[in-house]
Design a protein around this motif. Structure first.
Motif, PDB file in Angstrom:
ATOM      1  N   MET A  44      74.697 -63.097  32.265  1.00  0.00           N
ATOM      2  CA  MET A  44      73.327 -63.386  32.704  1.00  0.00           C
ATOM      3  C   MET A  44      73.220 -64.861  33.076  1.00  0.00           C
ATOM      4  SD  MET A  44      69.697 -62.642  30.748  1.00  0.00           S
ATOM      5  CE  MET A  44      69.976 -60.873  30.779  1.00  0.00           C
ATOM      6  N   LYS A  45      72.555 -65.156  34.198  1.00  0.00           N
ATOM      7  CA  LYS A  45      72.436 -66.518  34.680  1.00  0.00           C
ATOM      8  C   LYS A  45      71.412 -67.301  33.853  1.00  0.00           C
ATOM      9  CE  LYS A  45      73.844 -65.160  39.313  1.00  0.00           C
ATOM     10  NZ  LYS A  45      75.173 -65.770  39.190  1.00  0.00           N
ATOM     11  N   ARG A  46      71.412 -68.607  34.012  1.00  0.00           N
ATOM     12  CA  ARG A  46      70.651 -69.488  33.125  1.00  0.00           C
ATOM     13  C   ARG A  46      69.143 -69.215  33.180  1.00  0.00           C
ATOM     14  NH1 ARG A  46      73.894 -74.076  31.683  1.00  0.00           N
ATOM     15  NH2 ARG A  46      72.145 -75.531  31.607  1.00  0.00           N
ATOM     16  N   LEU A  47      68.559 -69.206  34.365  1.00  0.00           N
ATOM     17  CA  LEU A  47      67.132 -68.931  34.476  1.00  0.00           C
ATOM     18  C   LEU A  47      66.823 -67.479  34.145  1.00  0.00           C
ATOM     19  CD1 LEU A  47      64.210 -69.457  35.204  1.00  0.00           C
ATOM     20  CD2 LEU A  47      64.826 -69.417  37.625  1.00  0.00           C
ATOM     21  N   GLN A  48      67.664 -66.602  34.585  1.00  0.00           N
ATOM     22  CA  GLN A  48      67.473 -65.180  34.286  1.00  0.00           C
ATOM     23  C   GLN A  48      67.407 -64.942  32.780  1.00  0.00           C
ATOM     24  OE1 GLN A  48      70.749 -62.674  35.508  1.00  0.00           O
ATOM     25  NE2 GLN A  48      69.378 -60.948  35.931  1.00  0.00           N
ATOM     26  N   GLN A  49      68.172 -65.704  32.027  1.00  0.00           N
ATOM     27  CA  GLN A  49      68.222 -65.535  30.584  1.00  0.00           C
ATOM     28  C   GLN A  49      66.891 -65.865  29.913  1.00  0.00           C
ATOM     29  OE1 GLN A  49      71.426 -67.685  28.773  1.00  0.00           O
ATOM     30  NE2 GLN A  49      70.956 -67.009  26.698  1.00  0.00           N
ATOM     31  N   ILE A  50      66.147 -66.807  30.469  1.00  0.00           N
ATOM     32  CA  ILE A  50      64.897 -67.228  29.823  1.00  0.00           C
ATOM     33  C   ILE A  50      63.651 -66.802  30.602  1.00  0.00           C
ATOM     34  CG2 ILE A  50      66.017 -69.179  28.684  1.00  0.00           C
ATOM     35  CD1 ILE A  50      64.777 -71.005  30.788  1.00  0.00           C
ATOM     36  N   ALA A  51      63.832 -66.047  31.682  1.00  0.00           N
ATOM     37  CA  ALA A  51      62.691 -65.660  32.518  1.00  0.00           C
ATOM     38  C   ALA A  51      61.656 -64.877  31.730  1.00  0.00           C
ATOM     39  CB  ALA A  51      63.171 -64.851  33.726  1.00  0.00           C
ATOM     40  N   GLY A  52      62.099 -63.970  30.879  1.00  0.00           N
ATOM     41  CA  GLY A  52      61.169 -63.182  30.084  1.00  0.00           C
ATOM     42  C   GLY A  52      60.342 -64.047  29.148  1.00  0.00           C
ATOM     43  N   ASN A  53      60.965 -65.057  28.545  1.00  0.00           N
ATOM     44  CA  ASN A  53      60.242 -65.983  27.666  1.00  0.00           C
ATOM     45  C   ASN A  53      59.197 -66.765  28.450  1.00  0.00           C
ATOM     46  OD1 ASN A  53      61.925 -65.143  25.610  1.00  0.00           O
ATOM     47  ND2 ASN A  53      63.268 -66.918  25.730  1.00  0.00           N
ATOM     48  N   ILE A  54      59.565 -67.197  29.660  1.00  0.00           N
ATOM     49  CA  ILE A  54      58.625 -67.943  30.497  1.00  0.00           C
ATOM     50  C   ILE A  54      57.438 -67.065  30.877  1.00  0.00           C
ATOM     51  CG2 ILE A  54      58.328 -69.014  32.762  1.00  0.00           C
ATOM     52  CD1 ILE A  54      61.242 -70.023  32.494  1.00  0.00           C
ATOM     53  N   GLU A  55      57.700 -65.861  31.324  1.00  0.00           N
ATOM     54  CA  GLU A  55      56.617 -64.956  31.732  1.00  0.00           C
ATOM     55  C   GLU A  55      55.684 -64.653  30.568  1.00  0.00           C
ATOM     56  OE1 GLU A  55      58.524 -61.537  33.456  1.00  0.00           O
ATOM     57  OE2 GLU A  55      59.875 -62.846  34.593  1.00  0.00           O
ATOM     58  N   SER A  56      56.231 -64.444  29.399  1.00  0.00           N
ATOM     59  CA  SER A  56      55.414 -64.159  28.222  1.00  0.00           C
ATOM     60  C   SER A  56      54.523 -65.344  27.872  1.00  0.00           C
ATOM     61  CB  SER A  56      56.319 -63.805  27.033  1.00  0.00           C
ATOM     62  OG  SER A  56      55.552 -63.565  25.878  1.00  0.00           O
ATOM     63  N   ALA A  57      55.095 -66.547  27.916  1.00  0.00           N
ATOM     64  CA  ALA A  57      54.316 -67.749  27.610  1.00  0.00           C
ATOM     65  C   ALA A  57      53.202 -67.945  28.629  1.00  0.00           C
ATOM     66  CB  ALA A  57      55.238 -68.967  27.575  1.00  0.00           C
ATOM     67  N   VAL A  58      53.500 -67.742  29.908  1.00  0.00           N
ATOM     68  CA  VAL A  58      52.498 -67.901  30.965  1.00  0.00           C
ATOM     69  C   VAL A  58      51.356 -66.915  30.765  1.00  0.00           C
ATOM     70  CG1 VAL A  58      52.073 -67.542  33.432  1.00  0.00           C
ATOM     71  CG2 VAL A  58      54.051 -68.888  32.688  1.00  0.00           C
ATOM     72  N   ASN A  59      51.675 -65.665  30.503  1.00  0.00           N
ATOM     73  CA  ASN A  59      50.637 -64.645  30.323  1.00  0.00           C
ATOM     74  C   ASN A  59      49.733 -64.972  29.139  1.00  0.00           C
ATOM     75  OD1 ASN A  59      51.537 -63.139  32.511  1.00  0.00           O
ATOM     76  ND2 ASN A  59      52.900 -61.868  31.267  1.00  0.00           N
ATOM     77  N   THR A  60      50.311 -65.480  28.077  1.00  0.00           N
ATOM     78  CA  THR A  60      49.509 -65.849  26.900  1.00  0.00           C
ATOM     79  C   THR A  60      48.564 -66.996  27.223  1.00  0.00           C
ATOM     80  OG1 THR A  60      51.239 -65.098  25.369  1.00  0.00           O
ATOM     81  CG2 THR A  60      49.613 -66.677  24.521  1.00  0.00           C
ATOM     82  N   ILE A  61      49.079 -68.019  27.887  1.00  0.00           N
ATOM     83  CA  ILE A  61      48.275 -69.200  28.199  1.00  0.00           C
ATOM     84  C   ILE A  61      47.146 -68.860  29.171  1.00  0.00           C
ATOM     85  CG2 ILE A  61      48.346 -71.473  29.322  1.00  0.00           C
ATOM     86  CD1 ILE A  61      51.248 -71.673  28.129  1.00  0.00           C
ATOM     87  N   LEU A  62      47.416 -67.997  30.137  1.00  0.00           N
ATOM     88  CA  LEU A  62      46.387 -67.649  31.122  1.00  0.00           C
ATOM     89  C   LEU A  62      45.227 -66.872  30.512  1.00  0.00           C
ATOM     90  CD1 LEU A  62      48.525 -66.704  34.265  1.00  0.00           C
ATOM     91  CD2 LEU A  62      47.203 -68.778  33.876  1.00  0.00           C
ATOM     92  N   GLY A  63      45.384 -66.424  29.282  1.00  0.00           N
ATOM     93  CA  GLY A  63      44.295 -65.755  28.587  1.00  0.00           C
ATOM     94  C   GLY A  63      43.339 -66.713  27.897  1.00  0.00           C
TER      95      GLY A  63
END
Length: 256
Positions: free
Chosen positions: A1-20
């Motif tokens: 798994m590539k570097r950004l791909q490895q943490i993409a899920g963590n980034i998306e989860s954090a973004v969704n939480t903050i946008l709430g």
């Protein structure tokens, strides 16, 4: 798994939480808007990167986002919310942008468009993924888009009259990533901006490049990015294989 791909899920989860969270916004010293969510999203993405890749460079828009060491191989490029004014006004034209460069070349990018419920990921030579599925852009219908040009707010007023005389329609979305998305979706023929930054145009221009859409500098050469906070004076991305001579003449005219 590539570097950004490895943490993409963590980034998306954090973004969704903050946008709430509740929105608070103010004007920065440079007269541009910023929100508490810009700051929180940037901090969250930097924290995730630091947890996994503590020595990598980071370039991002908001204050406190620059961490550059000349000897590092990998650099992260972050715009926590591109199109902040649109976001404040509850418009759809905004996105969260994360790119990864190896030396001075983009190798991965993640773009999240929350209002569209779309997220795009690309790795060099591996194509584009939309919401977890391969995205294969259809050939653009030139009869529909050949006269649609997207400009930035800095050039819209000065360049529109010239494009109008050539039969083009112009629009401005106030968001570089959304503008480039319109090229990817076959809804415009080109996007032009001046005095932009790496975090504004770099990651999304990499994604559209995976669809064969090229970006150029003022000398008609393929745009060469570098790990830097410097202003990019001229940026043009287009679906044209070869841009008409007259268009470059228009683009290079002084703006007011």
């Amino acid at each position: 798994m590539k570097r950004l791909q490895q943490i993409a899920g963590n980034i998306e989860s954090a973004v969704n939480t903050i946008l709430g969270n509740n929105l608070v916004h103010w004007i920065k010293a440079d007269a541009t808007p910023v929100t508490n969510m810009d700051i929180a999203i940037q901090a969250a993405i930097i924290r995730i990167i630091r947890e996994h890749y503590p020595n990598d460079n980071i370039i991002s828009e908001e204050e406190g986002g620059y961490h550059i060491s000349a000897g590092e191989q990998y650099s992260w490029v972050i715009d926590p919310i591109d199109g902040t004014a649109n976001f404040i006004e509850q418009k759809k034209e905004f996105g969260i942008s994360v790119g990864l460069m190896e030396d001075n070349r983009f190798v991965e990018a993640l773009l999240v468009f929350p209002a569209l419920q779309e997220k795009y990921y690309a790795a060099a030579g591996a194509g584009i993924v939309l919401n977890g599925q391969p995205f294969r852009p259809a050939p653009p219908d030139m009869s529909q888009i050949a006269k649609e040009v997207i400009l930035c707010s800095k050039t819209m007023h000065s360049l529109t009259p010239f494009f109008s005389t050539e039969g083009y329609n112009t629009t401005c979305y106030r968001c570089a990533t959304y503008s480039l998305l319109m090229l990817l979706k076959g809804r415009a023929v080109m996007y032009h901006t001046i005095n932009t930054r790496l975090y504004d145009v770099g990651p999304m221009s990499f994604i559209v490049s995976e669809a064969g859409i090229k970006s150029f500098d003022s000398n008609r050469r393929a745009l060469a990015f570098s790990v830097s906070e410097d202003v990019i004076p001229f940026f043009l991305s287009t679906v044209y294989e070869q841009l008409p001579e007259k268009i470059y003449e228009i683009m290079m005219m002084p703006t007011v």
